[in-house]
Design an enzyme around this catalytic site. Sequence first.
Site, short mmCIF file in Angstrom:
data_model
loop_
_atom_site.label_atom_id
_atom_site.label_comp_id
_atom_site.label_asym_id
_atom_site.label_seq_id
_atom_site.Cartn_x
_atom_site.Cartn_y
_atom_site.Cartn_z
N HIS A 209 0.82 -1.22 0.00
CA HIS A 209 0.00 0.00 0.00
C HIS A 209 0.85 1.27 0.00
O HIS A 209 0.32 2.36 -0.04
CB HIS A 209 -0.90 0.02 1.24
CG HIS A 209 -0.12 0.22 2.51
ND1 HIS A 209 0.48 -0.82 3.16
CD2 HIS A 209 0.17 1.32 3.22
CE1 HIS A 209 1.11 -0.36 4.23
NE2 HIS A 209 0.95 0.95 4.28
C1 UD1 Z 1 -1.86 5.43 5.83
C2 UD1 Z 1 -0.54 5.99 6.39
C3 UD1 Z 1 0.57 4.97 6.19
C4 UD1 Z 1 0.19 3.64 6.82
C5 UD1 Z 1 -1.16 3.18 6.28
C6 UD1 Z 1 -1.61 1.95 7.01
C7 UD1 Z 1 -0.12 8.41 6.27
C8 UD1 Z 1 0.57 9.47 5.53
N1 UD1 Z 1 -0.15 7.19 5.69
O1 UD1 Z 1 -1.68 5.24 4.44
O2 UD1 Z 1 1.76 5.44 6.81
O3 UD1 Z 1 1.18 2.69 6.51
O4 UD1 Z 1 -2.15 4.21 6.49
O5 UD1 Z 1 -2.56 1.22 6.31
O6 UD1 Z 1 -0.66 8.65 7.32
N2 UD1 Z 1 -9.22 4.55 1.81
C9 UD1 Z 1 -10.45 3.93 1.80
N3 UD1 Z 1 -10.98 3.57 3.01
C10 UD1 Z 1 -10.37 3.80 4.20
C11 UD1 Z 1 -9.14 4.46 4.18
C12 UD1 Z 1 -8.57 4.82 2.98
O7 UD1 Z 1 -11.04 3.70 0.76
O8 UD1 Z 1 -10.92 3.44 5.26
C13 UD1 Z 1 -8.62 4.90 0.50
C14 UD1 Z 1 -8.92 6.33 0.05
O9 UD1 Z 1 -9.07 6.32 -1.34
C15 UD1 Z 1 -7.66 7.08 0.41
C16 UD1 Z 1 -6.58 6.02 0.22
O10 UD1 Z 1 -7.20 4.79 0.61
O11 UD1 Z 1 -7.43 8.20 -0.39
C17 UD1 Z 1 -5.34 6.27 1.07
O12 UD1 Z 1 -5.68 6.40 2.43
P1 UD1 Z 1 -4.82 7.29 3.44
O13 UD1 Z 1 -5.37 7.15 4.80
O14 UD1 Z 1 -4.63 8.65 2.91
O15 UD1 Z 1 -3.38 6.64 3.37
P2 UD1 Z 1 -2.92 5.12 3.47
O16 UD1 Z 1 -2.39 4.73 2.14
O17 UD1 Z 1 -4.01 4.29 4.06
N1 UDP Z 2 -3.40 -6.46 8.77
C1 UDP Z 2 -4.66 -6.99 9.02
N2 UDP Z 2 -5.43 -7.37 7.96
C2 UDP Z 2 -5.02 -7.26 6.67
C3 UDP Z 2 -3.73 -6.72 6.42
C4 UDP Z 2 -2.96 -6.33 7.50
O1 UDP Z 2 -5.06 -7.12 10.18
O2 UDP Z 2 -5.78 -7.62 5.75
C5 UDP Z 2 -2.57 -6.00 9.90
C6 UDP Z 2 -1.18 -6.61 10.01
O3 UDP Z 2 -1.22 -7.80 10.74
C7 UDP Z 2 -0.38 -5.52 10.69
C8 UDP Z 2 -1.05 -4.24 10.25
O4 UDP Z 2 -2.31 -4.61 9.71
O5 UDP Z 2 -0.47 -5.61 12.10
C9 UDP Z 2 -0.22 -3.55 9.21
O6 UDP Z 2 -0.91 -2.46 8.69
P1 UDP Z 2 -0.52 -1.76 7.33
O7 UDP Z 2 0.27 -2.68 6.51
O8 UDP Z 2 -1.78 -1.21 6.78
O9 UDP Z 2 0.36 -0.51 7.81
P2 UDP Z 2 1.90 -0.29 8.13
O10 UDP Z 2 2.33 -1.28 9.16
O11 UDP Z 2 2.66 -0.42 6.85
O12 UDP Z 2 1.96 1.12 8.61
#
Ligand code: UD1
Ligand code: UDP
Length: 438
Positions: A209
Site C-alpha cells: 500500500h
Molecule cells: C496510511 C498511512 C501509512 C500507513 C497506512 C496503514 C499516512 C501518511 N499514511 O496510508 O503510513 O502505513 O495508512 O494502512 O498517514 N481509503 C479507503 N478507506 C479507508 C481508508 C482509505 O477507501 O478506510 C482509501 C482512500 O481512497 C484514500 C486512500 O485509501 O485516499 C489512502 O488512504 P490514506 O489514509 O490517505 O493513506 P494510506 O495509504 O491508508
Molecule cells: N493487517 C490486518 N489485515 C489485513 C492486512 C494487514 O489485520 O488484511 C494488519 C497486520 O497484521 C499488521 C497491520 O495490519 O499488524 C499492518 O498495517 P498496514 O500494513 O496497513 O500498515 P503499516 O504497518 O505499513 O503502517
Amino acid sequence: MKIAIVLGTRPEIIKMSPVIDEIESQNIELVLIHTGQHYDSEMSDQFFLELELPTPNFNIGVGSGSHGQQTGKMMEGIEEVLVEEKPDMLLVQGDTNAVLAGALVASKLHIPVGHVEAGLRSFDDTMPEEINRKTADICSNLYFVPTTQSAINLAIEGISRYKIAITGNTVVDACFRNLKIAEKRLKSAVSSDLQNLLDLDNILTLTMHRAENVDNKERVINIINALEQLKDLNIIFPIHPRTANRLKEFNLFDKLKNLENVHLIKPVGYLDFLLLQSKSLLILTDSGGLQEEAITLNIPALTLRYNTERPETVSEGGNILVGSNTENIVKMANKILNNKDFSDKMKSAKNPYGDGDSGKQIIDIILNSYNNGKLKIDSPSDIMINSSSKIAVINEDTTVSDFEKENNALIQIIYNKNDIEFPEDNINLKDKFILYSS
Ligand code: UD1
Ligand code: UDP
C-alpha cells in the site's frame, strides 16, 4: 492520571491495543481520539471489536484527502479535544499523519508527548512517514523505541538519553496474544473469503500500500509481472483500499484478479490475518508492521522496498529487500520455496522486537515519570548558555553514569572502534570515544 491517545489507521489501532489494555488494567483515565483517517469497517471498526477496545471518546472524521487537508483537519480537531480534556500526557504511535498532527498540537499546548515506536529512520525523506516520524520526535518528551538502533538514531539527533526507553515493539504483544486466540477459534469463525484459502499449500501472503509503490504505475507493473511468474505459489492478497483504487485507475485490477495463482480478497481482521501469516511459506510486503510480524512469527519476509526503517529485520537475517524489481522478487521467492536450508535460516532469525511486554513497560515508565514530576513542562527560569557537543577519549575505568555525575554532563553517543553504542548507565567507557554535552 489522564492519558490521551490519538490513533486513526489500522496499524495504530493494532499496535496501541496492548497500551490501551494496560491503561485499562491499571485503572488510568483514558481519552481515546480517533482521527477518522481509516473509516471503512474492515480498516477500523473490526479491529476495535476483535481487540475488545473501548469505543473512541472522539472521532474527528477527517476521512481521505491530501496530506495538508488531513493533517490540518486533524490538528484542529485534536486541539479542541486536548484543550477541553486537559490530559497529563498524549500518546501517539508510529509515523502516520495522526502522529504528526497529535505531537505538534500537544507540544504547543505544553502537554507532554510520548511517542510509541519512536526513533525509526529510513533516511528517505521522500516518504511521508519519514517526515511524520522525524517531526513527531522533535515534539516528543518520552521516546519508547523498539530497539537499540532506534535509540541510537535519536541520540545522534541530540535527544537526551534520559528520555529514551528501549521497550521492544507493542506489535509483539499484539501478535502473541491474538495468535493464541486466533488458533483456538472454530474454523467457521474465519471470514468466508479466507476459510478455504487457508488449506492451500505454498502460501505467499502479499500486502502492499506504500505510496512509493502503488502510486507508481511502472513499479506496480513490475510487481504484477513477478506475481505472474510465481506459479508454484498461492498468493493471497488482502488488498488495501488505496491499492485497489490505484490498480483500477491504472487498468491493472482485472489483470491481477484474473491471475490463477493470485487470490485477491478484501482486507481481513487481525485474527484472520495472523492465522494467514502463520500458515505462510513467505511474506511479500511493503508494510512496516508485516516486516515486524514476519520475524516475530518466524516467517521469511521479502520487502518490496529499497530501504527500510526496520533494518534489524534484515541484519538478523529474516527479511530481504527486493525493491520492485521483477527478477529479484521472483529469484528470492523461488529460493525460499525451493531451498529449505535457506528458508530455515531466514525462519531462525532472532526477533529484535522484545518479548511481548512492551505495553506494560510503556505504561510503567509513564506512571513512574508522572509520579516523579518528570512529565511537567515548565518554561525555563534559569539563565541558559547553549553548550555545543564535545568529544573526549576516556583513558580510565569509569561508567557512563559516573562520568555524567562527575562532569555534570550528558553523554549522547559512545564510539567503540567501528561501532556506535547507546549510553546505558553501566557501560565502561575505558578506551572509548564519547560525544557529550555539559
Ligand atoms: C496510511 C498511512 C501509512 C500507513 C497506512 C496503514 C499516512 C501518511 N499514511 O496510508 O503510513 O502505513 O495508512 O494502512 O498517514 N481509503 C479507503 N478507506 C479507508 C481508508 C482509505 O477507501 O478506510 C482509501 C482512500 O481512497 C484514500 C486512500 O485509501 O485516499 C489512502 O488512504 P490514506 O489514509 O490517505 O493513506 P494510506 O495509504 O491508508
Ligand atoms: N493487517 C490486518 N489485515 C489485513 C492486512 C494487514 O489485520 O488484511 C494488519 C497486520 O497484521 C499488521 C497491520 O495490519 O499488524 C499492518 O498495517 P498496514 O500494513 O496497513 O500498515 P503499516 O504497518 O505499513 O503502517
